[in-house]
Design a protein around this motif. Sequence first.
Motif, mmCIF file in Angstrom:
data_model
loop_
_atom_site.group_PDB
_atom_site.id
_atom_site.type_symbol
_atom_site.label_atom_id
_atom_site.label_comp_id
_atom_site.label_asym_id
_atom_site.label_seq_id
_atom_site.Cartn_x
_atom_site.Cartn_y
_atom_site.Cartn_z
ATOM 1 N N GLU A 32 1.051 -1.458 -0.006
ATOM 2 C CA GLU A 32 -0.072 -0.185 0.072
ATOM 3 C C GLU A 32 0.870 1.230 0.101
ATOM 4 O OE1 GLU A 32 -4.058 0.329 0.787
ATOM 5 O OE2 GLU A 32 -3.520 -1.203 -0.619
ATOM 6 N N GLU A 33 1.867 1.413 0.831
ATOM 7 C CA GLU A 33 2.622 2.551 0.880
ATOM 8 C C GLU A 33 3.539 2.649 -0.276
ATOM 9 O OE1 GLU A 33 3.835 1.535 5.524
ATOM 10 O OE2 GLU A 33 5.276 1.164 4.142
ATOM 11 N N ASN A 34 3.632 1.683 -1.286
ATOM 12 C CA ASN A 34 4.291 1.757 -2.373
ATOM 13 C C ASN A 34 3.362 1.898 -3.533
ATOM 14 O OD1 ASN A 34 7.606 1.415 -2.326
ATOM 15 N ND2 ASN A 34 6.370 0.273 -0.608
ATOM 16 N N ASN A 35 2.222 2.134 -3.351
ATOM 17 C CA ASN A 35 1.017 2.391 -4.346
ATOM 18 C C ASN A 35 0.904 1.340 -5.264
ATOM 19 O OD1 ASN A 35 0.405 4.963 -3.551
ATOM 20 N ND2 ASN A 35 2.286 5.769 -4.259
ATOM 21 N N ILE A 36 1.160 0.030 -4.955
ATOM 22 C CA ILE A 36 1.030 -1.297 -5.679
ATOM 23 C C ILE A 36 -0.434 -1.632 -5.576
ATOM 24 C CG2 ILE A 36 1.644 -3.638 -5.878
ATOM 25 C CD1 ILE A 36 4.481 -2.803 -4.820
ATOM 26 N N PRO A 37 -1.120 -1.455 -6.670
ATOM 27 C CA PRO A 37 -2.411 -1.940 -6.699
ATOM 28 C C PRO A 37 -2.891 -3.289 -6.555
ATOM 29 C CG PRO A 37 -1.829 -1.656 -8.956
ATOM 30 C CD PRO A 37 -0.635 -1.353 -8.093
ATOM 31 N N ILE A 38 -3.881 -3.606 -5.598
ATOM 32 C CA ILE A 38 -4.406 -4.985 -5.503
ATOM 33 C C ILE A 38 -5.940 -4.865 -5.815
ATOM 34 C CG2 ILE A 38 -4.628 -6.966 -3.686
ATOM 35 C CD1 ILE A 38 -1.816 -6.419 -4.429
ATOM 36 N N ASP A 39 -6.272 -5.709 -6.844
ATOM 37 C CA ASP A 39 -7.453 -5.801 -7.311
ATOM 38 C C ASP A 39 -8.401 -7.027 -6.750
ATOM 39 O OD1 ASP A 39 -7.301 -3.636 -9.217
ATOM 40 O OD2 ASP A 39 -5.644 -4.974 -9.971
ATOM 41 N N ILE A 40 -7.751 -8.188 -6.390
ATOM 42 C CA ILE A 40 -8.409 -9.232 -6.105
ATOM 43 C C ILE A 40 -7.536 -10.034 -5.093
ATOM 44 C CG2 ILE A 40 -7.486 -10.352 -8.151
ATOM 45 C CD1 ILE A 40 -10.167 -12.255 -8.016
ATOM 46 N N ILE A 41 -8.002 -10.571 -4.142
ATOM 47 C CA ILE A 41 -7.442 -11.168 -2.772
ATOM 48 C C ILE A 41 -7.997 -12.456 -2.763
ATOM 49 C CG2 ILE A 41 -6.330 -10.958 -0.413
ATOM 50 C CD1 ILE A 41 -7.887 -8.079 -0.801
ATOM 51 N N SER A 42 -7.067 -13.439 -2.194
ATOM 52 C CA SER A 42 -7.537 -14.754 -1.984
ATOM 53 C C SER A 42 -6.828 -15.242 -0.767
ATOM 54 C CB SER A 42 -7.247 -16.092 -3.199
ATOM 55 O OG SER A 42 -5.814 -15.896 -3.209
ATOM 56 N N GLY A 43 -7.457 -16.102 0.332
ATOM 57 C CA GLY A 43 -6.813 -16.308 1.528
ATOM 58 C C GLY A 43 -7.052 -17.740 1.613
ATOM 59 N N CYS A 44 -6.339 -18.423 2.439
ATOM 60 C CA CYS A 44 -6.430 -19.814 3.011
ATOM 61 C C CYS A 44 -6.163 -19.672 4.445
ATOM 62 C CB CYS A 44 -5.287 -20.583 2.032
ATOM 63 S SG CYS A 44 -4.859 -22.252 2.866
ATOM 64 N N SER A 45 -6.914 -20.603 5.123
ATOM 65 C CA SER A 45 -6.691 -20.618 6.561
ATOM 66 C C SER A 45 -6.576 -19.629 7.284
ATOM 67 C CB SER A 45 -5.404 -21.673 6.814
ATOM 68 O OG SER A 45 -5.402 -22.182 8.189
ATOM 69 N N SER A 46 -5.530 -19.368 8.214
ATOM 70 C CA SER A 46 -5.397 -17.856 8.765
ATOM 71 C C SER A 46 -5.239 -16.753 7.741
ATOM 72 C CB SER A 46 -4.303 -18.184 9.724
ATOM 73 O OG SER A 46 -3.232 -18.324 9.158
ATOM 74 N N GLY A 47 -4.849 -17.189 6.593
ATOM 75 C CA GLY A 47 -4.715 -16.226 5.889
ATOM 76 C C GLY A 47 -6.024 -15.380 5.447
ATOM 77 N N SER A 48 -7.149 -16.200 5.543
ATOM 78 C CA SER A 48 -8.392 -15.611 5.097
ATOM 79 C C SER A 48 -8.676 -14.687 5.937
ATOM 80 C CB SER A 48 -9.421 -16.860 5.287
ATOM 81 O OG SER A 48 -9.609 -17.140 6.641
ATOM 82 N N ALA A 49 -8.381 -14.449 7.199
ATOM 83 C CA ALA A 49 -8.610 -13.686 8.277
ATOM 84 C C ALA A 49 -7.945 -12.065 7.743
ATOM 85 C CB ALA A 49 -8.403 -13.708 9.597
ATOM 86 N N ILE A 50 -6.612 -12.113 7.393
ATOM 87 C CA ILE A 50 -5.959 -11.017 7.038
ATOM 88 C C ILE A 50 -6.704 -10.676 5.609
ATOM 89 C CG2 ILE A 50 -3.722 -10.253 6.181
ATOM 90 C CD1 ILE A 50 -3.830 -11.334 9.023
ATOM 91 N N ALA A 51 -6.969 -11.349 4.659
ATOM 92 C CA ALA A 51 -7.909 -11.135 3.419
ATOM 93 C C ALA A 51 -9.118 -10.240 3.842
ATOM 94 C CB ALA A 51 -8.049 -12.172 2.622
ATOM 95 N N GLY A 52 -9.694 -10.930 5.008
ATOM 96 C CA GLY A 52 -11.221 -10.264 4.970
ATOM 97 C C GLY A 52 -11.123 -8.983 5.620
ATOM 98 N N ALA A 53 -10.160 -8.676 6.677
ATOM 99 C CA ALA A 53 -9.982 -7.622 7.061
ATOM 100 C C ALA A 53 -9.314 -6.362 6.294
ATOM 101 C CB ALA A 53 -8.949 -7.329 8.589
ATOM 102 N N TYR A 54 -8.692 -6.820 5.566
ATOM 103 C CA TYR A 54 -7.844 -5.988 4.339
ATOM 104 C C TYR A 54 -9.097 -5.278 3.499
ATOM 105 C CZ TYR A 54 -5.041 -4.469 0.495
ATOM 106 O OH TYR A 54 -4.522 -3.662 -0.571
ATOM 107 N N ALA A 55 -9.861 -6.273 2.948
ATOM 108 C CA ALA A 55 -10.921 -5.870 2.287
ATOM 109 C C ALA A 55 -12.061 -5.167 2.871
ATOM 110 C CB ALA A 55 -11.520 -7.054 1.342
ATOM 111 N N ALA A 56 -12.293 -5.393 4.082
ATOM 112 C CA ALA A 56 -13.213 -4.864 4.907
ATOM 113 C C ALA A 56 -12.625 -3.239 5.237
ATOM 114 C CB ALA A 56 -13.682 -5.490 6.257
ATOM 115 N N GLY A 57 -11.456 -2.987 5.321
ATOM 116 C CA GLY A 57 -10.627 -1.752 5.793
ATOM 117 C C GLY A 57 -10.491 -1.676 6.977
ATOM 118 N N THR A 58 -10.241 -2.773 7.611
ATOM 119 C CA THR A 58 -9.799 -2.861 9.122
ATOM 120 C C THR A 58 -8.618 -3.399 9.524
ATOM 121 O OG1 THR A 58 -11.230 -4.860 9.177
ATOM 122 C CG2 THR A 58 -12.376 -2.854 9.687
#
Length: 287
Positions: A32-58
């Motif tokens: 984010e700090e380097n303005n690298i765009p992320i359009d779509i995210i996938s998450g597995c196991s505990s990575g799903s919690a990181i994906a969900g919070a990122y996409a929710a803005g929290t």
Amino acid sequence: MSENISRKKVGLALSGGFIRATAQIGVIEVLEENNIPIDIISGCSSGSAIAGAYAAGTLPQLKKRLIEGRRRDFWRVIFEPTIPREGFLKGERNRVFFEEFVGDKEFKDLHKKVLLTVTDILTMKETIIADGKVGQAIQACTAVPGVFKPVKRGGQVLVDGGNFNMIPSNVLYQNGADYVIAVYVSRPPSLFTRFFSTLRGLKKNKKEAIKNHKTNLNIIDLIYRASWLSVAQSRNFYHTAYPYNIIIDPGIKHIGRMHTSAVKYCIQEGRRAALRAVPQIKKDLGL
């Protein structure tokens, strides 16, 4: 043609690793700090919690909660015993914890497209969740079979999807990503699993593993199926089993799954690994 239309569609694949998954917070911060765009995210196991919070803005709130959390706070969330018919722990407190950051949101309410990978332990097939309640989906992604009760959804019996998609990158390409950044915070399979994966007699086919096709699985059924998957799909715990354009590996394999005091360290290592990868990512994307 505008830059937004002409640029590559970027996907971010977040792996599982329980506490090690927090390194992915640091990775995302650097992107984010380097303005690298992320359009779509996938998450597995505990990575799903990181994906969900990122996409929710929290994600900042999740980071603060995890850094400030004490070991007993983590155990309080996880340790919710139940009669062990389908698992030793309920997993409801897990969902409530995740809902602190994703609320009552459905996938359609998130700021970015999110695809979460699970295993339908009933059919022994990989499954992608992209609709419905995000909190329940994360609960399913983190439901280690035999430990937590599985999540039942639309006739499916859902558990952790690490056996099929420890780095869920394929689903990103299948959904239009041109360039995938994979983050690997898991570990290769144990020596025990690697040894048994070489024994032909234990490599029963899927039909044998799900014979009688039960619809009501008990804890023994769940553990047996999960064990079979761990042996039969052991190669999927290596990052080389997946396609990606670049991989970010924070090198934190020495951190244990329950090493809760290492959250801040994991995030810092995630930042360091991402900073090393940024020049190549920018070059690949023409930024």
